[in-house]
Design a protein around this motif. Structure first.
Motif, PDB file in Angstrom:
ATOM      1  N   GLN A 252       0.835  -1.196   0.000  1.00 28.15           N
ATOM      2  CA  GLN A 252       0.000   0.000   0.000  1.00 28.15           C
ATOM      3  C   GLN A 252       0.874   1.252   0.000  1.00 28.15           C
ATOM      4  O   GLN A 252       2.020   1.236   0.426  1.00 28.15           O
ATOM      5  N   GLY A 255      -1.805   7.703  -2.484  1.00 26.67           N
ATOM      6  CA  GLY A 255      -1.921   8.117  -3.869  1.00 26.67           C
ATOM      7  C   GLY A 255      -1.856   9.619  -4.061  1.00 26.67           C
ATOM      8  O   GLY A 255      -1.738  10.397  -3.110  1.00 26.67           O
ATOM      9  N   THR A 261      -3.830   3.627  -1.022  1.00 29.03           N
ATOM     10  CA  THR A 261      -4.112   2.784  -2.183  1.00 29.03           C
ATOM     11  C   THR A 261      -3.479   1.416  -1.971  1.00 29.03           C
ATOM     12  O   THR A 261      -2.308   1.318  -1.605  1.00 29.03           O
ATOM     13  N   ARG A 306      -7.398  -9.288  -4.681  1.00 29.60           N
ATOM     14  CA  ARG A 306      -7.675  -8.139  -3.845  1.00 29.60           C
ATOM     15  C   ARG A 306      -8.751  -8.425  -2.818  1.00 29.60           C
ATOM     16  O   ARG A 306      -8.697  -7.967  -1.687  1.00 29.60           O
TER      17      ARG A 306
END
Length: 344
Positions: A252, A255, A261, A306
């Motif tokens: 992660q 962003g 993100t 994910r």
């Protein structure tokens, strides 16, 4: 500033310094004299009240007249000194204004000559471009020209040469913003010819106008504070290019929109600085390495996991893309400003 004017300015400044010193000395004498005047007047007052002898009173009168005369002389001298100081300061200010006018006017005249010399060089270069353009036009055969633009029609060798020159100018100087139709052979073209002028003639007229302005400044018909043009700063925002990475471990980052993100796909495209940081930390690679294949042999090379990965499962690569973009923008801006100052 010419040597004679510089000498005159130095002489006036020396004169003013001497006047200021004299004024300080006289003011000190005036303060001391005021005490002596008060003492003499007090002595005369006492003798007159006490009824002293005539000789003592006469002596006191003489002393008062003498010291009061001296005090008046000092006051008068100070008044004249103040007038001379005011006059000297006015002369210095006038000399400063004259020097500034000469600096601005001289700068315009020098720049006029520089512009004319640069324009003459440009004229020679354009003559070489014109020669190369003519050589290009006669080099292209009719058979070759017929194949240049089959979608819109048959172009002539000259049309092709014109297009290449215009495109070459825009490529070399994007800020030129040439507006012209480079495919006039097309039935759908809206051609607008570009009017040409001789750079040397234009520069000569411009230089003459600058010399006229310099003359007006010297004659005090206009002020020396002229409008100055400052170029707008370019866009220093770093490019938003991306690169493909192969994710070994979910990770992660922050962003560009300041939102955390998560990256879990086996392969994806990421902003280049993010991708380089992930590769540096070993959680991703720029090719299908053995580590990447081992990490995804069960999930499949193109599977997205994910949904089964939480934030706690993601390595924090401690990279803030928004902060990086701000820092890179400021770095590029600082570099540009430094280059501009060095070139000035």
């Amino acid at each position: 500033m010419p040597k004679s004017k510089a000498f005159a300015m130095s002489t006036i400044e020396t004169e003013l310094a001497n006047l200021l010193t004299t004024r300080t000395n006289l003011q000190a004498r005036q303060a001391a004299q005021a005490v002596e005047v008060e003492q003499a007047v007090a002595t005369r007052r006492r003798l007159l009240i006490e009824g002293g002898d005539a000789a003592a009173i006469a002596e006191a009168e003489r002393a008062c007249r003498e010291i009061e005369g001296t005090a008046y002389g000092i006051t008068d001298a100070l008044s004249e000194i103040e007038r001379c100081i005011t006059e000297a300061e006015a002369r210095i200010e006038a000399a400063r204004v004259d020097a500034e006018r000469e600096r601005v006017a001289g700068g315009l005249e020098q720049n006029a000559s520089e512009i004319e010399a640069a324009a003459a060089s440009l004229t020679k270069t354009l003559a070489a471009v014109a020669k190369a353009h003519g050589m290009l036009a006669i080099t292209i055969s009719g058979a070759a020209a017929g194949q240049y633009d089959p979608a819109y029609g048959t172009a002539s060798p000259v049309d092709i040469a014109n297009a290449l020159v215009l495109q070459g100018l825009v490529h070399a100087m994007p800020g030129l913003e040439v507006h012209a139709e480079i495919n006039p052979w097309s039935l759908y073209s809206l051609r607008q010819p570009v009017e040409g002028t001789d750079p040397a003639a234009t520069a000569s007229g411009f230089g003459q106008r600058l010399r006229e302005i310099a003359g007006s400044i010297r004659r005090q018909e206009i002020g020396q504070d002229l409008p100055v043009h400052h170029d707008a700063l370019p866009d220093f925002t770093p490019a938003s290019d991306e690169m493909q990475v192969f994710v070994i471990s979910p990770f992660q980052y922050i962003g560009a929109d300041r939102v955390p993100t998560m990256v879990t796909s086996p392969s994806t495209h990421l902003p280049r600085p993010v991708a380089q940081r992930a590769i540096e930390l070993g959680v991703a690679t720029d090719y299908q390495s053995r580590e990447w294949q081992a990490a995804h042999q069960d999930a499949g090379l193109h599977a997205s996991v994910r949904g089964s990965v939480g934030w706690d499962d993601c390595v924090d690569i401690e990279f803030d893309l928004a902060a990086w973009r701000r820092a890179e923008t400021e770095r590029q801006r600082s570099t540009w400003l430094t280059d501009q100052r060095q070139a000035a």
